[in-house]
Design an enzyme around this catalytic site. Sequence first.
Site, short mmCIF file in Angstrom:
data_model
loop_
_atom_site.label_atom_id
_atom_site.label_comp_id
_atom_site.label_asym_id
_atom_site.label_seq_id
_atom_site.Cartn_x
_atom_site.Cartn_y
_atom_site.Cartn_z
N LYS A 159 47.29 27.95 36.50
CA LYS A 159 48.57 27.98 37.21
C LYS A 159 48.48 29.01 38.35
O LYS A 159 47.89 30.08 38.17
CB LYS A 159 49.68 28.36 36.22
N SER B 54 58.19 25.45 34.53
CA SER B 54 57.57 25.61 35.82
C SER B 54 56.07 25.30 35.85
O SER B 54 55.50 25.13 36.92
CB SER B 54 57.77 27.04 36.31
N SER C 179 58.48 27.44 30.15
CA SER C 179 57.71 26.87 31.25
C SER C 179 56.35 26.30 30.87
O SER C 179 55.71 25.65 31.70
CB SER C 179 57.51 27.92 32.35
#
Lengths: 493, 480
Positions: free
Chosen positions: A81, A156, A180
């Site tokens: 990420k 996210s 997330s």
Amino acid sequence: MSLKLLEITAHQLKEKLLSREIQATFLTKKLFEWIKEIEPNIQSYISLNEDEALEKAKEIDRKIENGEKIGLLAGVPIAVKDNICTKNIHTTCASKILKNFIPPYDAYVVKRLKEEDAIIIGKTNLDEFAMGSSTENSGYKITRNPWDTERVPGGSSGGSSAAVAAGLAYMALGSDTGGSVRQPAALCGIVGLKPTYGRVSRYGLVAFGSSLDQIGTLTKDVRDAAVLLQVIAGKDSYDSTSVQIPVPDYINGIDASIQGVKIGIPQEYFTNGINTDVLDSVKNALKVYERLGAKIVDISLPHTEYAVAVYYIVANAEASSNLARYDGVKYGYRTNDVRGIIDMYSRTRSEGFGNEVKRRIMLGNYALSSGYYDAYYLKASKVRNLIKNDFDAAFEKVDCIVCPTSPVPAFKIGERANNPLEMYLSDICTIPANLAGIPGISIPCGFSKEGLPIGMQILTRHFEEKKLLQIAYAFERETDFHLKKPVLKGSIA
Amino acid sequence: MEYEVVIGLETHAELATVTKLFCGCSTKFGAEPNTQVCPVCLGMPGVLPVMNKKAFEYALKAAVALSCEINNFTNFDRKSYYYPDLPKNYQISQNYHNLGINGYMDIIVNGSVKKIHIHNVHLEEEAGKLIHSEDSGANYSLVDFNRAGVPLLEIVSSPDMRNVNEVDSYMQTLRKILLYTEISDCKMQEGSLRFEASISLRKKGSDKLGNRVEIKNLNSMKSVIKAIEYEAARQSELLDGGKAIDRETRLWDEVNGKSARMRSKEEAQDYRYFPEPDLLPVLIDEKWLSTIKSSIPELPLEKKQRYIESFKLSDYDAGVLTEEKVLINLFEECVKIMDRPKAFCNWITNDLLREVKDKKLDINDLKIKPKQLASLVEIIEKGTISSTIAKEVFSEMIQTGKEPQKIIEEKGMAQISDEGLIESVVDKVIANNPNVIEDYKKGKKNALAFLVGQVMKETKGKANPKIVNELLSKKIVDIN
């Protein structure tokens, strides 16, 4: 290369590499070909790391060839990420304000991936600074759900989830502040694990809500989650909040029986507001558990209704402080033609941050401001303790808690984008675990009428990831939801 | 109208640790800009602070030395404000649970003791430094982050001081405590010890505090005093003119001897304090605390008192001697070797400090060893050299660190006690000064001193004055 090779798990892939059935270099090249075909429809990556990945693949092939010792993740292509720092690779947090930021250091978890010979494929998209539940808040692109590209992948960690679901990476790292990792895993039909707060070092994870943030894993199955956790868990001297408790062997014994395990069903998570397909899938999953010898116990987590409110005070307060450093002085974006320092600050931040980030900074600053601190931040901290106590009381009676991960399957892009409050409720089932600091996992447990994946969340006590993985694995072994793959259009397939 | 001046001081002292508060970077002063930095002290995205245990212990030591109440639980808070020298735009400090509270420090003013309360003592991180271009047309400033993250101790006094003498004594005593405990090097010229004053005036006899004005940018203890005097006069004038005092922060301008408004109370910053989530609270148990307590040495006032009583030194001398750590160490080591406190005190407070001043030496860089000063005193007592020659020897000792004996030998400074040799010089002087002899015979007794001086001159000061005197007196009498 057949699509099958892209569908296998990381631990299956490693066996093929070790038996020399395939080579890491070959696999990596093929993967990048696949990415080039599929990625335009999915948009899961912000940057790709092709040259370095191929270099690393060659090194692994050489090691295997020479019979040298290789790491736990040797040859496994992994996505990271883009809010986790990677030395010499752009780390943007999907924000314009960090467009040009290249960290001079590796996050602890990235260092561990490298030590275990993983191949870092690229950096994945997210809601800017991990603030969001749909990956629509990215400053660069909107990631699409591989099961239906008109829909969001969740967030996210939407880029990481979509990449794993679409076979664009074998595993991925995400971060979970309020769900997330688990929520996008549920929406993309994969496994998402958020470890206990303190189990994995946060060093190098760009902070959002420091007392809630935890790095987690996104994988194709539970065993891969165990392998990846094995690599990243442990005390790190650079993170004071990482804990000295020894890391158990998550992999061996994952198939332990769950006979007699007590599963708590919190009534507060099975109410209206939860989509009926989701409710049905989770209830069916409980029947599987009963068949396996687990005992279902009704429990109550009475302060659940305050969790979202508490979360948006605490997380935003911490975020407002964590994001203060992006001011144009030291790194990242700086506006042009400034007139004095205040002008430089305000224009840099106005131009560099997106709307959702600005909204949260303002809310956070408000909650901390003089005269309001007691009413908001302090009060929220106290209620947070009550929520923690709820879990402690529940775990007196049960070994784990099972509930939906997300109240709904993947929603349409744009559907919630203009309604922040509705968007915030996407994390209603996942937020409490962050507030309490306990570990949680989301595993596939069914499909909606439209054929969208549904996730089930399992929670255990602090540092009981081993038990969590065993309980998750027991279900996965009995079902095949995790084996179903989205249909993707590509010539290789 | 007569007013009472009410003064409180905030003191910042950089702690004498080798590394910074939250990372491993060096704290050494004077390096090239931005050479002692890392992702942590630059506030890069993703970094986390890790507490320097030594720094924490130093702060704890200070809190104990200032008789503070120590909570068994303390933690850190973020203090938010935007400034380019503050990498994270928040400073890790303490607000809700200070390390030490409700302490005090005794000061001596005009011979009597006064207790100044310490509101709190806490630990925080230092900011970097802005470097403004010398070109006045420049539209930029540079930032040096070498200092960012250096551990900083803040000591907040209660508004207990009433005049500049008390302020001066407070600053001197506090400085000595920090030096004695070896918590800080207290080099004001390097910014490792800084003061901020808050001043208010009230009618004599009133117990209500007036509006307080804070003064910043005080670069030396002298400017603290000057700024307070200026501020008291300014406020007094305003009050006399029937005007109100604004609560504000003012900046001291050392060059012009004036202060000017920096910001008003309305513009005061909201620091939005909240607990630092990246650091764990620190629990202080009894065992740790007692280890810290036992590490605290004799403090300035006790030491001075002991010097006066045990060594029979004057109040003034004891004061000068206890001013600097190096002087104390030198003195105490010397006394251990040889029981001549007065002699050592004189050498240190007179000769040594004069040499330091005249030759602009760094007091922390003197070469002289206690054993050497002791042997100098011994040599003088034996009569090997005169006290005049001894001063020359001493001057060389403190600069070179050579043994006194060696200096005396090298330079042939040893006293001449050979009577035959001295007699020949005495005879020569008598022969060359018939007029002086005549004067002496006429009763001018100081003519003898002149003759002694002549003998000393001839022998370059090395003749044993006792023998010279004896021989001269005898010879002159013989002439009669």
